[in-house]
Design a protein around this motif. Structure first.
Motif, PDB file in Angstrom:
ATOM      1  N   TYR A 126     -10.152 -13.021  -0.474  1.00 47.66           N
ATOM      2  CA  TYR A 126      -9.021 -12.578  -1.262  1.00 47.66           C
ATOM      3  C   TYR A 126      -8.284 -11.504  -0.464  1.00 47.66           C
ATOM      4  CZ  TYR A 126     -10.355 -14.856  -5.641  1.00 47.66           C
ATOM      5  OH  TYR A 126     -10.634 -15.788  -6.618  1.00 47.66           O
ATOM      6  N   LYS A 145      -5.516  -8.282  -0.850  1.00 54.08           N
ATOM      7  CA  LYS A 145      -5.002  -7.358  -1.854  1.00 54.08           C
ATOM      8  C   LYS A 145      -4.044  -6.352  -1.229  1.00 54.08           C
ATOM      9  CE  LYS A 145      -6.272  -3.892  -5.247  1.00 54.08           C
ATOM     10  NZ  LYS A 145      -5.167  -3.075  -4.765  1.00 54.08           N
ATOM     11  N   GLU A 147      -1.487  -4.029  -6.386  1.00 52.18           N
ATOM     12  CA  GLU A 147      -1.469  -5.419  -6.834  1.00 52.18           C
ATOM     13  C   GLU A 147      -2.901  -5.897  -7.023  1.00 52.18           C
ATOM     14  OE1 GLU A 147       2.607  -6.796  -4.475  1.00 52.18           O
ATOM     15  OE2 GLU A 147       0.803  -8.044  -4.423  1.00 52.18           O
ATOM     16  N   GLY A 148      -3.048  -7.002  -7.750  1.00 47.57           N
ATOM     17  CA  GLY A 148      -4.370  -7.582  -7.895  1.00 47.57           C
ATOM     18  C   GLY A 148      -4.723  -8.445  -6.698  1.00 47.57           C
ATOM     19  N   PRO A 149      -6.004  -8.754  -6.521  1.00 51.98           N
ATOM     20  CA  PRO A 149      -6.406  -9.646  -5.422  1.00 51.98           C
ATOM     21  C   PRO A 149      -5.794 -11.032  -5.603  1.00 51.98           C
ATOM     22  CG  PRO A 149      -8.304  -8.536  -6.413  1.00 51.98           C
ATOM     23  CD  PRO A 149      -7.147  -8.288  -7.312  1.00 51.98           C
ATOM     24  N   VAL A 205      -5.876  -5.193   2.172  1.00 51.30           N
ATOM     25  CA  VAL A 205      -7.340  -5.151   2.077  1.00 51.30           C
ATOM     26  C   VAL A 205      -7.835  -6.573   1.832  1.00 51.30           C
ATOM     27  CG1 VAL A 205      -9.338  -4.232   0.854  1.00 51.30           C
ATOM     28  CG2 VAL A 205      -7.297  -2.801   1.186  1.00 51.30           C
ATOM     29  N   PHE A 219     -10.982  -9.011   0.843  1.00 52.85           N
ATOM     30  CA  PHE A 219     -12.287  -9.035   0.192  1.00 52.85           C
ATOM     31  C   PHE A 219     -12.950 -10.388   0.424  1.00 52.85           C
ATOM     32  CE2 PHE A 219     -12.378  -5.151  -2.229  1.00 52.85           C
ATOM     33  CZ  PHE A 219     -11.045  -4.830  -2.433  1.00 52.85           C
ATOM     34  N   GLN A 258     -17.141  -5.051  -0.173  1.00 57.90           N
ATOM     35  CA  GLN A 258     -16.443  -3.781  -0.346  1.00 57.90           C
ATOM     36  C   GLN A 258     -14.990  -3.819   0.115  1.00 57.90           C
ATOM     37  OE1 GLN A 258     -19.224  -4.439   1.443  1.00 57.90           O
ATOM     38  NE2 GLN A 258     -20.368  -2.557   1.775  1.00 57.90           N
ATOM     39  N   GLY A 259     -14.653  -4.836   0.885  1.00 61.72           N
ATOM     40  CA  GLY A 259     -13.298  -4.942   1.383  1.00 61.72           C
ATOM     41  C   GLY A 259     -13.151  -4.357   2.787  1.00 61.72           C
ATOM     42  N   LYS A 269     -15.215   0.909  -3.379  1.00 60.17           N
ATOM     43  CA  LYS A 269     -16.396   0.078  -3.177  1.00 60.17           C
ATOM     44  C   LYS A 269     -16.081  -1.383  -3.509  1.00 60.17           C
ATOM     45  CE  LYS A 269     -19.730   3.751  -3.904  1.00 60.17           C
ATOM     46  NZ  LYS A 269     -20.949   4.177  -4.648  1.00 60.17           N
ATOM     47  N   GLU A 270     -17.112  -2.173  -3.732  1.00 60.77           N
ATOM     48  CA  GLU A 270     -16.876  -3.589  -4.005  1.00 60.77           C
ATOM     49  C   GLU A 270     -16.284  -3.767  -5.404  1.00 60.77           C
ATOM     50  OE1 GLU A 270     -19.801  -2.144  -3.916  1.00 60.77           O
ATOM     51  OE2 GLU A 270     -21.269  -3.130  -5.222  1.00 60.77           O
ATOM     52  N   PHE A 305      -9.811  -4.600 -13.199  1.00 66.28           N
ATOM     53  CA  PHE A 305      -9.042  -5.826 -13.023  1.00 66.28           C
ATOM     54  C   PHE A 305      -9.426  -6.841 -14.090  1.00 66.28           C
ATOM     55  CE2 PHE A 305      -6.954  -4.929  -9.106  1.00 66.28           C
ATOM     56  CZ  PHE A 305      -7.825  -4.178  -8.331  1.00 66.28           C
ATOM     57  N   PHE A 347      -5.761 -12.960 -10.813  1.00 69.40           N
ATOM     58  CA  PHE A 347      -6.010 -11.568 -11.168  1.00 69.40           C
ATOM     59  C   PHE A 347      -4.733 -10.867 -11.602  1.00 69.40           C
ATOM     60  CE2 PHE A 347     -10.353 -10.369  -9.994  1.00 69.40           C
ATOM     61  CZ  PHE A 347     -10.764 -11.483  -9.288  1.00 69.40           C
ATOM     62  N   GLY A 348      -4.894  -9.899 -12.496  1.00 68.90           N
ATOM     63  CA  GLY A 348      -3.817  -8.993 -12.820  1.00 68.90           C
ATOM     64  C   GLY A 348      -3.741  -7.874 -11.797  1.00 68.90           C
ATOM     65  N   GLU A 349      -2.771  -6.983 -11.983  1.00 69.71           N
ATOM     66  CA  GLU A 349      -2.542  -5.915 -11.014  1.00 69.71           C
ATOM     67  C   GLU A 349      -3.535  -4.769 -11.176  1.00 69.71           C
ATOM     68  OE1 GLU A 349       2.267  -6.575 -10.403  1.00 69.71           O
ATOM     69  OE2 GLU A 349       1.529  -4.771 -11.392  1.00 69.71           O
TER      70      GLU A 349
END
Lengths: 113, 116
Positions: free
Chosen positions: A36, A38, A42-44, A87, A89, A105-106, B41-42, B91, B107-109
């Motif tokens: 993904y 990002k 914004e979302g992924p 970023v 992921f 973690q990205g 983090k993740e 998210f 996904f949303g923002e």
């Protein structure tokens, strides 16, 4: 216990060169692996995926390689462009988990002009 | 077609207060997921709704978190009382079917929560 790990928090690459983002996992039962992308605030967004029965999947400038024996996958971006700065992921998925993704973690990629 | 929308985009509250985050999935998507990313983090799974039913809530941190999806449309995630470690980006994601092709998860923002 983190099942998906991205050990490089950041990566800087010159425009036009190759970007290689790495990801390691511990669970050999994962069925699918995904990347993904990002952008800030914004979302992924889904980029590319690979089934566990494959070792390579290519989509334009993006290629994902899977090495099951090493439990390692990588995302190659060739050639890198400034718009790729984001970023990234790594995520993994198991069919019997009903859509639950396990993320790393990205890695923040910066592509410099 | 509208994507997944989340509200508020950013919330700043003090420790001990209550916050409610809202997610509107893509219209017609029965599957709704909540995830959270804490301090770079993740991104961690919290829970999964199928329509109004909780399919999997194994990722919910503790009983200070309450998720609902009345009527199978929008969902809320309430944190009460909030603690400092709850800070992060929440998210929401939705999919038409329980995900087989993960590329169909949107996904949303995100809603950024800051607990002071």
């Amino acid at each position: 216990d983190q099942q998906v790990k991205q050990n490089s928090p950041s990566l800087s690459v010159q425009e036009g060169r190759i970007s290689i983002l790495n990801c390691d996992y511990t669970n050999s039962m994962f069925d699918y692996f995904l990347w993904y992308k990002k952008y800030p605030a914004e979302g992924p967004t889904f980029l590319i995926s690979i089934s566990s029965i494959k070792d390579k999947n290519e989509d334009g400038r993006f290629t994902v390689f899977l090495n099951k024996s090493a439990k390692h996958l990588s995302l190659h971006i060739v050639p890198s462009q400034p718009g790729d700065s984001a970023v990234y992921f790594c995520a993994a998925y198991n069919y019997n988990q009903g859509g639950k993704l396990i993320f790393g973690q990205g890695t923040e990629l910066s592509v410099k002009p | 077609e509208a994507g997944v929308t989340q509200f508020p985009s950013h919330s700043v509250i003090e420790k001990g207060q209550t916050v409610t985050l809202r997610c509107d999935p893509i219209s017609g998507h029965d599957n709704l997921y909540w995830y959270r990313r804490v301090m770079g983090k993740e991104i961690k799974f919290l829970l999964h709704f199928v329509k109004e039913s909780k399919q999997d809530e194994s990722g919910m941190p503790n009983n200070r978190f309450l998720a609902e999806r009345t009527g199978g449309t929008y969902s809320t995630l309430k944190v009460q009382p909030a603690e400092l470690e709850d800070s992060g980006v929440y998210f929401c994601a939705s999919s038409l079917q329980t995900v087989v092709n993960p590329g169909e998860l949107f996904f949303g923002e995100g809603s950024r929560l800051t607990v002071l």
